[in-house]
Design a protein around this motif. Structure first.
Motif, mmCIF file in Angstrom:
data_model
loop_
_atom_site.group_PDB
_atom_site.id
_atom_site.type_symbol
_atom_site.label_atom_id
_atom_site.label_comp_id
_atom_site.label_asym_id
_atom_site.label_seq_id
_atom_site.Cartn_x
_atom_site.Cartn_y
_atom_site.Cartn_z
ATOM 1 N N HIS A 71 -21.450 92.799 -59.155
ATOM 2 C CA HIS A 71 -21.898 92.144 -58.363
ATOM 3 C C HIS A 71 -22.624 93.596 -56.982
ATOM 4 C CE1 HIS A 71 -20.650 91.005 -54.504
ATOM 5 N NE2 HIS A 71 -20.462 92.014 -53.884
ATOM 6 N N GLU A 129 -18.459 86.283 -56.102
ATOM 7 C CA GLU A 129 -17.249 86.659 -55.571
ATOM 8 C C GLU A 129 -17.214 88.178 -55.405
ATOM 9 O OE1 GLU A 129 -14.757 84.844 -55.231
ATOM 10 O OE2 GLU A 129 -14.911 83.253 -56.649
ATOM 11 N N ASP A 130 -16.297 88.327 -54.833
ATOM 12 C CA ASP A 130 -17.068 89.899 -54.093
ATOM 13 C C ASP A 130 -16.255 91.189 -55.225
ATOM 14 O OD1 ASP A 130 -16.498 89.383 -51.613
ATOM 15 O OD2 ASP A 130 -13.997 89.401 -51.924
#
Length: 327
Positions: A71, A129-130
């Protein structure tokens, strides 16, 4: 990649695990399946650049590999909330290298020549996503050639899933050479290294889909469909200073940037990407990157072909297809 870079295989064993019975007689130990993925297994100098996390043999020709898309990362991080399409190609590359070293008898230090890299994604599954995105990769081996207990060439077909959802499918074909053969192939170019001098000007980042000029791999020319390759400092994760040629993943990323620039100001988000490598991209020689639109086989899509040329000879050819935003 030129044909002179191929190494001919000999008799193919009944199963890849036979490679290890031969190598174990030479006191080489097989890493246990699922062991820690070391940097040398995926040809990346930094632990943070490793995408594959474990592997498991299913049978003689099938394996399961896990991976994680970061991420936050200097190069592999999502951009505008979306994982880069390049991340799929790099994952295929790393998974193939991992199995080659751990299951197919290829010693660390041997050289891999990438023949092609082809993959298709589900675009909606590239949304980030996070946190990190975990992946499971099903891998099937074919076209294996073996010499003296070591794979000399093979094809890796892969299917990627996350949380039970299909993410991508793709394949790569590689040829492996020993250090001695590689020295003969490269000759005096073996000592070539990337120049650390001033970089040429960059194409504006907004045209290439890049986050900043630090990541742009293209320099402009007098034509909007033609560029010169520039090795940007932001690509440390795929540019090893010890390389005697421009890495294939840099060429793949340059192709994507050229397709973005050609189609600007439209938003070009490719879901399919195929690259064939013809020969090495050499340091110190201008590499011309040309992009052009092709008729799309599917309605509602845009297809771009990108070709890299050095000294009038093709280095690589990429084809990228994106869904039209209005489709």
């Amino acid at each position: 990649m030129s044909e002179t870079m191929h190494v001919r295989g000999t008799v193919q064993p009944n199963a890849p695990h036979e490679l290890w019975s031969k190598r174990n007689q030479q006191t080489t130990q097989r890493p246990p399946s699922g062991a820690h993925v070391r940097c040398e297994f995926v040809h990346r100098p930094l632990v943070d650049d490793i995408l594959v996390t474990s592997w498991r043999r299913m049978d003689d020709r099938h394996f399961s590999v896990t991976a994680r898309w970061p991420h936050e990362h200097g190069y592999f991080a999502p951009h505008r909330g979306r994982h880069s399409l390049i991340l799929t190609g790099e994952t295929i590359r790393q998974a193939g290298l991992l199995l080659s070293h751990t299951e197919l008898g290829v010693p660390v230090g041997h050289h891999f020549i990438l023949g092609d890299l082809v993959y298709t994604t589900h675009p909606e599954e590239l949304d980030a996503e996070d946190g990190p995105t975990p992946l499971t990769i099903d891998i099937a081996l074919s076209d294996l050639r073996i010499r003296a207990g070591t794979m000399t060439s093979g094809r890796f077909d892969m299917t990627m899933h996350t949380a039970g959802r299909f993410v991508a499918t793709g394949h790569s074909h590689v040829t492996v050479t020993s250090p001695a053969v590689y020295r003969r192939i490269r000759g005096e170019r073996l000592t070539a290294r990337r120049s650390l001098g001033p970089l040429p000007p960059s194409v504006p980042p907004r045209l290439t889909g890049s986050a900043s000029e630090h990541d742009v791999l293209l320099s402009p020319t007098d034509r909007p469909d033609r560029f010169l390759l520039r090795i940007a400092p932001g690509h440390a994760s795929v540019v090893n200073p010890a390389n005697d040629h421009v890495p294939g993943m840099v060429l793949v990323d340059a192709a994507q940037q050229a397709a973005h620039a050609l189609t600007a100001p439209d938003r070009f988000l490719p879901y399919a990407f195929g690259t064939t490598f013809r020969r090495y991209a050499e340091h110190g020689t201008p590499c011309v990157i040309e992009a052009r639109r092709l008729p799309s086989a599917l309605s509602g899509t845009t297809t771009v072909q990108v070709i890299g040329v050095q000294n009038g000879e093709p280095v690589f050819m990429s084809t990228l297809t994106a869904l039209d935003e209005r489709a």
